[in-house]
Design an enzyme around this catalytic site. Structure first.
Site, PDB file in Angstrom:
ATOM      1  N   TYR A 251     -65.201  49.830 -42.807  1.00 30.84           N
ATOM      2  CA  TYR A 251     -63.997  49.305 -42.162  1.00 30.84           C
ATOM      3  C   TYR A 251     -63.956  49.766 -40.709  1.00 30.84           C
ATOM      4  CZ  TYR A 251     -59.081  48.294 -41.252  1.00 30.84           C
ATOM      5  OH  TYR A 251     -57.901  47.815 -40.715  1.00 30.84           O
TER       6      TYR A 251
ATOM      7  N   ASP B 110     -69.229  54.511 -35.694  1.00 28.85           N
ATOM      8  CA  ASP B 110     -67.766  54.538 -35.793  1.00 28.85           C
ATOM      9  C   ASP B 110     -67.384  55.878 -36.401  1.00 28.85           C
ATOM     10  OD1 ASP B 110     -65.102  54.308 -36.424  1.00 28.85           O
ATOM     11  OD2 ASP B 110     -65.254  52.321 -37.313  1.00 28.85           O
TER      12      ASP B 110
ATOM     13  N   LYS C 220     -57.821  59.065 -34.211  1.00 31.48           N
ATOM     14  CA  LYS C 220     -57.144  60.001 -35.095  1.00 31.48           C
ATOM     15  C   LYS C 220     -57.078  61.423 -34.544  1.00 31.48           C
ATOM     16  CE  LYS C 220     -58.259  57.209 -39.165  1.00 31.48           C
ATOM     17  NZ  LYS C 220     -56.972  56.546 -39.309  1.00 31.48           N
TER      18      LYS C 220
END
Length: 430
Positions: A144, A239, A267
């Site tokens: 994702y 990623d 994050k």
């Protein structure tokens, strides 16, 4: 357990918010029941609107690496807010955090701040295309990278066939440039490259995927991707929105010793505030506007509040590398404890673990890619989730999400988690 106020709020929310939530997994569709509405968090705990207290193993999907509501982050945010919340103009903190990221992450020579992981990955793909002059890119099944159109692609990705849109609103024209491959298969990558010779701009993957549950790279896999991309002039993008600064100070690329051309982050670099970033080799990043022709902009990029929180977090991690040993030990105790209990109870479910991330799959087969992850018994996971929840342990409400641990988990809390696991396993198999 009384969750009447959460139930009331969820019913009310559905009148104003699609599905009653602002991100799909929060709706508990994968595990049944109604979502819990959170009022506050502190250390290893979250508290809901009915004042139930839970040991929490998501940590806002990764960034709360030193626990919720940590004084270090809270005080940095409060101090920054005294000077204003947004300027839409450059600040000194943006330079400070850029320098720190570059010093910590092996692949990053220049970095651009954005507002989310989705923004980071979308921008990275656009930049790779602009840099190479090619249109296609490879992504891995089950990985994702946010909700950008190019990433919401599924279906049969043979070496020549194109992907199909995974969501209404994603056009077939967009999908044709996204090529899919199974994780941990170098052979599949070689076939895609051969079938699309000279047309592939980038290969993007989570080096350690967490969005199909946790899986880990097979020996030689990341090294093989690096070799293929170097040979073919393909921009290799890691990623590391989830793994960056969590698995090691320099992320998975430091842990495995494989340096990509570009990295996307998020994050943790915001200490829990909305943030993202993409960076990489200087010659690639110099193509980003205003230095180069590839356009990307954002009013709130480098927001002073997010930068303050991120600086506090990264400086702390950079100055206290012992945190990673502590996190790894917490992850080891929980994952090995779960394995031991499962064996004692006669169950051979798969537990994948790396550092402070782990997943329990209700499957007795090894989970190495999306296809093997999908063999898990999701109905049984839903029962397990609810059993753990009523025992005061809050898990990710999906079989296909990694759990993220924090340094706030003491040995006493770890034992409570393991006790809850034993009781929950007995309950769901009764």
């Amino acid at each position: 357990m009384n969750i009447s106020e959460s139930k009331r709020l969820f019913a009310h929310a559905q009148n104003f918010i699609p599905g009653g939530v602002n991100s799909p997994v929060r709706a508990f569709r994968a595990v049944g029941g109604d979502p819990i509405f959170i009022k506050r968090a502190d250390g290893a705990f979250i508290f809901d609107e009915d004042d139930n207290k839970y040991i929490e193993l998501i940590n806002s999907w990764g960034p709360m690496i030193i626990g919720h509501n940590h004084a270090l982050i809270r005080e940095a945010v409060i101090k920054a807010m005294e000077n204003g919340t947004s300027f839409g103009a450059p600040t000194a903190r943006e330079i400070e955090i850029a320098e720190l990221i570059i010093s910590m992450v092996p692949s990053v020579e220049k970095v651009r701040m954005v507002n989310s992981g989705t923004e980071a990955t979308m921008s990275a793909i656009r930049l790779a295309r602009g840099y190479t002059g090619r249109d296609k890119f490879i992504k891995m099944e089950g990985h994702y990278h946010g909700h950008g159109d190019s990433f919401l692609i599924s279906a049969g990705s043979g070496a020549i066939t194109m992907g199909n849109p995974d969501s209404p609103g994603v056009t077939k024209g967009t999908a044709k440039d996204t090529l899919l491959a199974p994780y941990n298969s170098l052979d599949a990558i070689e076939k895609l490259v051969a079938a699309n010779k000279g047309e592939i701009a980038a290969l993007i993957l989570e080096p350690v995927p967490g969005n199909m549950g946790l899986a880990t790279p097979m020996p030689g896999y990341l090294e093989g991707l690096r070799e293929i991309c170097t040979r073919e002039g393909i921009v290799l993008i890691f990623d590391e929105v989830m793994t960056g600064f969590r698995l090691a100070p320099g992320g998975a690329q430091e842990l495995f010793g494989v340096t990509p051309d570009m990295t996307t982050l998020g994050k943790i670099i915001g200490g829990g505030m909305p943030v993202g970033a993409y960076g990489g080799k200087k010659e690639i990043m110099e193509h980003v506007s205003p230095a180069g022709p590839v356009y990307q902009a954002g009013t709130l990029s480098g927001n002073p509040i997010a930068m303050a929180a991120g600086l506090a977090m990264l400086r702390h991690l950079n100055a206290h590398h012992g945190i990673y040993g502590a996190l790894n030990e917490i992850g080891r105790k929980i994952s090995e404890g779960i394995k031991k209990i499962n064996i004692e109870l006669g169950y051979s479910y798969t537990v994948n673990h790396l550092g402070s991330m782990y997943s329990l799959f209700f499957s007795d087969e090894p989970v190495i890619d999306f296809e093997s992850a999908k063999k898990s018994n999701t109905a049984l996971f839903g029962k397990y989730f609810q059993a753990m929840l009523k025992r005061g342990v809050y898990l990710a409400p999906s079989q296909f999400e990694s759990l993220f641990l924090s340094t706030a988990l003491t040995d006493d809390l770890i034992q409570k988690i393991l006790d809850a696991h034993r009781e929950s396993m007995l309950e769901i198999h009764a």
